[in-house]
Write an enzyme that holds these catalytic residues in place. Sequence first.
Site, short mmCIF file in Angstrom:
data_model
loop_
_atom_site.label_atom_id
_atom_site.label_comp_id
_atom_site.label_asym_id
_atom_site.label_seq_id
_atom_site.Cartn_x
_atom_site.Cartn_y
_atom_site.Cartn_z
N HIS A 139 0.89 5.20 1.26
CA HIS A 139 0.24 6.19 2.13
C HIS A 139 0.26 7.55 1.42
O HIS A 139 1.29 7.97 0.89
CB HIS A 139 1.03 6.40 3.43
CG HIS A 139 1.02 5.23 4.36
ND1 HIS A 139 0.20 5.17 5.47
CD2 HIS A 139 1.76 4.09 4.38
CE1 HIS A 139 0.45 4.03 6.13
NE2 HIS A 139 1.38 3.37 5.49
N HIS B 212 0.85 -1.19 0.00
CA HIS B 212 0.00 0.00 0.00
C HIS B 212 0.88 1.24 0.00
O HIS B 212 1.99 1.23 0.51
CB HIS B 212 -0.94 0.03 1.21
CG HIS B 212 -0.24 -0.15 2.53
ND1 HIS B 212 0.19 -1.38 2.98
CD2 HIS B 212 0.14 0.75 3.47
CE1 HIS B 212 0.78 -1.24 4.16
NE2 HIS B 212 0.78 0.05 4.48
P1 5GP Z 1 1.92 0.30 7.47
O1 5GP Z 1 2.29 0.44 8.93
O2 5GP Z 1 1.88 -1.16 7.07
O3 5GP Z 1 2.74 1.14 6.55
O4 5GP Z 1 0.46 0.90 7.34
C1 5GP Z 1 -0.69 0.17 7.63
C2 5GP Z 1 -1.80 1.16 7.82
O5 5GP Z 1 -3.03 0.47 7.75
C3 5GP Z 1 -1.77 1.87 9.19
O6 5GP Z 1 -1.62 3.27 8.99
C4 5GP Z 1 -3.10 1.49 9.81
O7 5GP Z 1 -3.70 2.54 10.52
C5 5GP Z 1 -3.94 1.08 8.63
N1 5GP Z 1 -4.97 0.10 8.92
C6 5GP Z 1 -4.79 -1.08 9.60
N2 5GP Z 1 -5.96 -1.74 9.68
C7 5GP Z 1 -6.88 -0.98 9.03
C8 5GP Z 1 -8.27 -1.16 8.77
O8 5GP Z 1 -8.92 -2.14 9.16
N3 5GP Z 1 -8.90 -0.18 8.07
C9 5GP Z 1 -8.23 0.94 7.62
N4 5GP Z 1 -8.94 1.84 6.96
N5 5GP Z 1 -6.92 1.13 7.85
C10 5GP Z 1 -6.25 0.17 8.55
#
Ligand code: 5GP
Length: 132
Positions: free
Chosen positions: A99, A97
């Site tokens: 951001h 993903h």
């Molecule tokens: P990472 O830390 O992997 O770069 O980002 C994962 C992101 O996914 C985090 O910012 C977290 O808040 C978001 N996230 C995790 N679970 C969910 C969810 O169930 N729904 C949404 N909308 N975001 C999520």
Amino acid sequence: MCIFCKIIKGEIPNHTLYEDDQVIAFLDISQVTKGHTLVVPKTHYDNFLTCDDETLAHLMKVTKKLANRIVDKTQAKGVNILSNTGEHAGQTVMHFHVHIIPRYDENDACIIQFNQSETQDLQTLASNIKIK
Ligand code: 5GP
Ligand code: ZN
């Protein structure tokens, strides 16, 4: 199945901002700043490094379009576009993903800091990494 695959299948509710056959974008559940958004391929790839080139190219085009829209609608003054890749880089959901984090001022809740570390031999480093 990972949490983003469940969102894509419609098993977990989300606030979708954009969707097509390859990509979905929805608001991050924890809004680091107002409008914090995730752009996600519908096919599961673990991270940026393993994502199929065509999907990646399309996803980045969508990211640009949506980032412009978010900046416009939130009146943000800047935006960070980033993808945490691997646990050591802070990735917590192992489905690729990107951001989109709109920025309002230097004291908002998003802190990205580049600290100085040991000096590197740039010549050696470059000749090791360079793609010829
Ligand atoms: P990472 O830390 O992997 O770069 O980002 C994962 C992101 O996914 C985090 O910012 C977290 O808040 C978001 N996230 C995790 N679970 C969910 C969810 O169930 N729904 C949404 N909308 N975001 C999520
Ligand atoms: Zn997944």
